[in-house]
Design a protein around this motif. Structure first.
Motif, PDB file in Angstrom:
ATOM      1  N   ALA A  29       0.837  -1.195   0.000  1.00 25.08           N
ATOM      2  CA  ALA A  29       0.000   0.000   0.000  1.00 25.08           C
ATOM      3  C   ALA A  29       0.875   1.249   0.000  1.00 25.08           C
ATOM      4  O   ALA A  29       2.044   1.235   0.402  1.00 25.08           O
ATOM      5  N   ILE A  30       0.299   2.359  -0.445  1.00 23.11           N
ATOM      6  CA  ILE A  30       1.033   3.622  -0.503  1.00 23.11           C
ATOM      7  C   ILE A  30       1.208   4.174   0.913  1.00 23.11           C
ATOM      8  O   ILE A  30       0.279   4.155   1.724  1.00 23.11           O
ATOM      9  N   GLY A  31       2.396   4.680   1.188  1.00 19.71           N
ATOM     10  CA  GLY A  31       2.667   5.296   2.474  1.00 19.71           C
ATOM     11  C   GLY A  31       3.213   4.359   3.531  1.00 19.71           C
ATOM     12  O   GLY A  31       3.457   4.795   4.664  1.00 19.71           O
ATOM     13  N   MET A  32       3.390   3.092   3.220  1.00 25.60           N
ATOM     14  CA  MET A  32       3.923   2.139   4.197  1.00 25.60           C
ATOM     15  C   MET A  32       5.440   2.265   4.277  1.00 25.60           C
ATOM     16  O   MET A  32       6.120   2.507   3.276  1.00 25.60           O
ATOM     17  N   ARG A  33       5.974   2.089   5.476  1.00 22.85           N
ATOM     18  CA  ARG A  33       7.417   2.178   5.677  1.00 22.85           C
ATOM     19  C   ARG A  33       8.066   0.847   5.340  1.00 22.85           C
ATOM     20  O   ARG A  33       7.581  -0.218   5.742  1.00 22.85           O
ATOM     21  N   PRO A  34       9.183   0.866   4.607  1.00 21.57           N
ATOM     22  CA  PRO A  34       9.835  -0.392   4.248  1.00 21.57           C
ATOM     23  C   PRO A  34      10.755  -0.895   5.364  1.00 21.57           C
ATOM     24  O   PRO A  34      11.167  -0.143   6.245  1.00 21.57           O
ATOM     25  N   CYS A  35      11.052  -2.170   5.279  1.00 17.58           N
ATOM     26  CA  CYS A  35      12.071  -2.789   6.131  1.00 17.58           C
ATOM     27  C   CYS A  35      13.320  -2.958   5.265  1.00 17.58           C
ATOM     28  O   CYS A  35      13.259  -3.544   4.187  1.00 17.58           O
ATOM     29  N   PHE A  36      14.460  -2.423   5.716  1.00 19.38           N
ATOM     30  CA  PHE A  36      15.681  -2.442   4.925  1.00 19.38           C
ATOM     31  C   PHE A  36      16.576  -3.607   5.345  1.00 19.38           C
ATOM     32  O   PHE A  36      16.672  -3.947   6.524  1.00 19.38           O
TER      33      PHE A  36
ATOM     34  N   PHE B  53      15.975   8.680   2.904  1.00 19.56           N
ATOM     35  CA  PHE B  53      14.885   8.853   1.953  1.00 19.56           C
ATOM     36  C   PHE B  53      13.600   8.197   2.441  1.00 19.56           C
ATOM     37  O   PHE B  53      12.511   8.770   2.334  1.00 19.56           O
ATOM     38  N   TYR B  54      13.703   6.987   2.978  1.00 22.80           N
ATOM     39  CA  TYR B  54      12.518   6.222   3.333  1.00 22.80           C
ATOM     40  C   TYR B  54      12.382   6.038   4.849  1.00 22.80           C
ATOM     41  O   TYR B  54      11.836   5.043   5.304  1.00 22.80           O
ATOM     42  N   HIS B  55      12.866   7.020   5.592  1.00 24.26           N
ATOM     43  CA  HIS B  55      12.814   6.923   7.051  1.00 24.26           C
ATOM     44  C   HIS B  55      11.397   7.050   7.577  1.00 24.26           C
ATOM     45  O   HIS B  55      10.936   6.271   8.405  1.00 24.26           O
ATOM     46  N   GLY B  56      10.683   8.052   7.121  1.00 21.99           N
ATOM     47  CA  GLY B  56       9.314   8.261   7.587  1.00 21.99           C
ATOM     48  C   GLY B  56       9.277   8.837   8.992  1.00 21.99           C
ATOM     49  O   GLY B  56      10.234   9.445   9.475  1.00 21.99           O
ATOM     50  N   GLN B  57       8.167   8.628   9.661  1.00 20.35           N
ATOM     51  CA  GLN B  57       7.976   9.158  11.009  1.00 20.35           C
ATOM     52  C   GLN B  57       8.615   8.244  12.037  1.00 20.35           C
ATOM     53  O   GLN B  57       8.546   7.023  11.925  1.00 20.35           O
ATOM     54  N   THR B  58       9.235   8.839  13.041  1.00 21.39           N
ATOM     55  CA  THR B  58       9.885   8.073  14.101  1.00 21.39           C
ATOM     56  C   THR B  58       8.836   7.523  15.056  1.00 21.39           C
ATOM     57  O   THR B  58       8.020   8.277  15.602  1.00 21.39           O
ATOM     58  N   VAL B  59       8.837   6.225  15.244  1.00 23.00           N
ATOM     59  CA  VAL B  59       7.882   5.564  16.143  1.00 23.00           C
ATOM     60  C   VAL B  59       8.648   4.620  17.055  1.00 23.00           C
ATOM     61  O   VAL B  59       9.771   4.198  16.758  1.00 23.00           O
TER      62      VAL B  59
ATOM     63  N   GLY C 169       2.001  -4.179   9.829  1.00 22.16           N
ATOM     64  CA  GLY C 169       2.378  -2.945   9.149  1.00 22.16           C
ATOM     65  C   GLY C 169       3.619  -3.071   8.289  1.00 22.16           C
ATOM     66  O   GLY C 169       3.939  -2.153   7.526  1.00 22.16           O
ATOM     67  N   LEU C 170       4.340  -4.182   8.399  1.00 20.28           N
ATOM     68  CA  LEU C 170       5.518  -4.420   7.556  1.00 20.28           C
ATOM     69  C   LEU C 170       5.057  -5.123   6.281  1.00 20.28           C
ATOM     70  O   LEU C 170       4.843  -6.343   6.269  1.00 20.28           O
ATOM     71  N   GLU C 171       4.874  -4.357   5.217  1.00 22.31           N
ATOM     72  CA  GLU C 171       4.328  -4.918   3.988  1.00 22.31           C
ATOM     73  C   GLU C 171       5.379  -5.216   2.932  1.00 22.31           C
ATOM     74  O   GLU C 171       5.146  -6.052   2.065  1.00 22.31           O
TER      75      GLU C 171
ATOM     76  N   TYR D 205      10.776  -6.615  -2.199  1.00 25.47           N
ATOM     77  CA  TYR D 205       9.938  -7.786  -2.008  1.00 25.47           C
ATOM     78  C   TYR D 205       8.717  -7.422  -1.162  1.00 25.47           C
ATOM     79  O   TYR D 205       8.798  -6.593  -0.258  1.00 25.47           O
ATOM     80  N   THR D 206       7.607  -8.077  -1.467  1.00 27.84           N
ATOM     81  CA  THR D 206       6.411  -7.981  -0.640  1.00 27.84           C
ATOM     82  C   THR D 206       6.473  -9.048   0.444  1.00 27.84           C
ATOM     83  O   THR D 206       6.841 -10.194   0.186  1.00 27.84           O
TER      84      THR D 206
END
Length: 312
Positions: free
Chosen positions: A133-140, A163-169, A176-178, A202-203
């Motif tokens: 989905a759009i807006g999901m944070r990736p796992c590197f 680049f793909y850090h997003g919001q700190t949680v 949520g890991l898609e 990868y998904t």
């Protein structure tokens, strides 16, 4: 330079207030720019990277006369106008074919920049698999030892994470890991130069496993790119140090007499007052009982009498 804007209505005032310096900064916006000459490989790469960054991204579909290594004035203008600090510029020429330039800004001034050349790429649309989905944070996932040894790899790793850090949680739900971005560092060349970089996406598919934790399978969703390093512009030491400053409000308060060891275990130190051993409660034994001077003298006389009897 942009002129100073005076807010004339509430909407402009809210926009300007949102751009002001904050203790906790907003999610960084990235701008994807096409140069004066591009190729299909670069256009597909820019479109896929833009989709992974949405909604915190701006995509320029028109071509722009921009040469970041020769003139950074255009980057400064776009950074101030769009309140963006991240850039990806796609260009193509005979000397440098299929080139992507990743750039970071600090205070609307160029911080650092790295150039990569896409030797082989497969766009996301060619993979007939489920997409995240759009807006999901990736796992590197960074594979290889070079990510902590070579300056090019270190900068590129820092750039991708920024680049793909997003919001700190503090916590992330498993659901949520898609998707996962895997970046593999190839071996160094025979000339001692950095090798290739293999980027795969990868998904994450969660399936039943019979236990509480699900079984995870990875399905490639794209994009897939094989890249090599090009030119690089490192940050100035004083500017880099300034960009890493942490506001005083966000610094963790130091707890007295509590430290962390090498294994990240919490170690505490306890300070006790002076202990009076005469007042410590011990086991009540006759031999440990405190005696008066008269009792002690009587015991000594009795012991001497017993000794004299033994001698006789």
């Amino acid at each position: 330079m942009l002129r100073t804007i005076t807010p004339r209505n509430a909407r402009v005032k809210r926009v300007l207030k949102n751009r002001e310096a904050k203790t906790e900064e907003n999610i960084k916006t990235a701008i994807f720019i096409r140069g004066s000459q591009t190729s299909k490989v670069i256009n597909d790469a820019l479109a896929d990277l833009y989709m992974l960054k949405k909604p915190h991204a701006v995509n320029f579909t028109k071509k722009n006369q921009i040469h970041p290594f020769e003139d950074q004035s255009n980057l400064q203008f776009f950074s101030q106008k769009n309140d963006a600090s991240l850039f990806v510029i796609g260009t193509h020429s005979k000397k440098r074919p299929h080139t992507l330039t990743f750039a970071r800004m600090f205070d609307h001034q160029l911080l650092d920049m790295i150039e990569v050349s896409v030797e082989h790429g497969i766009p996301m649309k060619d993979f007939r698999t489920p997409k995240s989905a759009i807006g999901m944070r990736p796992c590197f996932l960074f594979n290889g030892d070079m990510w902590d040894q070579n300056p090019n790899y270190i900068m590129f790793k820092s750039m991708l994470l920024d680049f793909y850090h997003g919001q700190t949680v503090d916590k992330v739900a498993l659901a949520g890991l898609e998707y996962i971005i895997s970046v593999t560092a190839g071996p160094m060349t025979s000339e001692g130069k950095p090798g290739k970089v293999y980027l795969r996406t990868y998904t994450i598919v969660l399936k039943r496993s019979g236990v509480k934790l699900p079984r995870i399978e990875l399905v490639e969703m794209g994009p897939s790119m094989d890249m090599t390093f090009g030119r690089i512009t490192e940050a100035k030491p004083d500017v880099w140090k300034q960009s890493l400053r942490v506001p005083k409000e966000l610094k963790p308060k130091k707890k007295k007499n509590i430290t962390k060891d090498d294994m990240n275990n919490t170690v505490g130190r306890i300070h006790l007052g002076k202990q009076d051993f005469d007042k410590i409660q011990t086991r009540k034994m006759k031999g440990l009982k405190k005696r008066t001077a008269e009792e002690t003298e009587g015991t000594e006389k009795k012991q001497r009498v017993d000794d004299s009897d033994d001698e006789e």
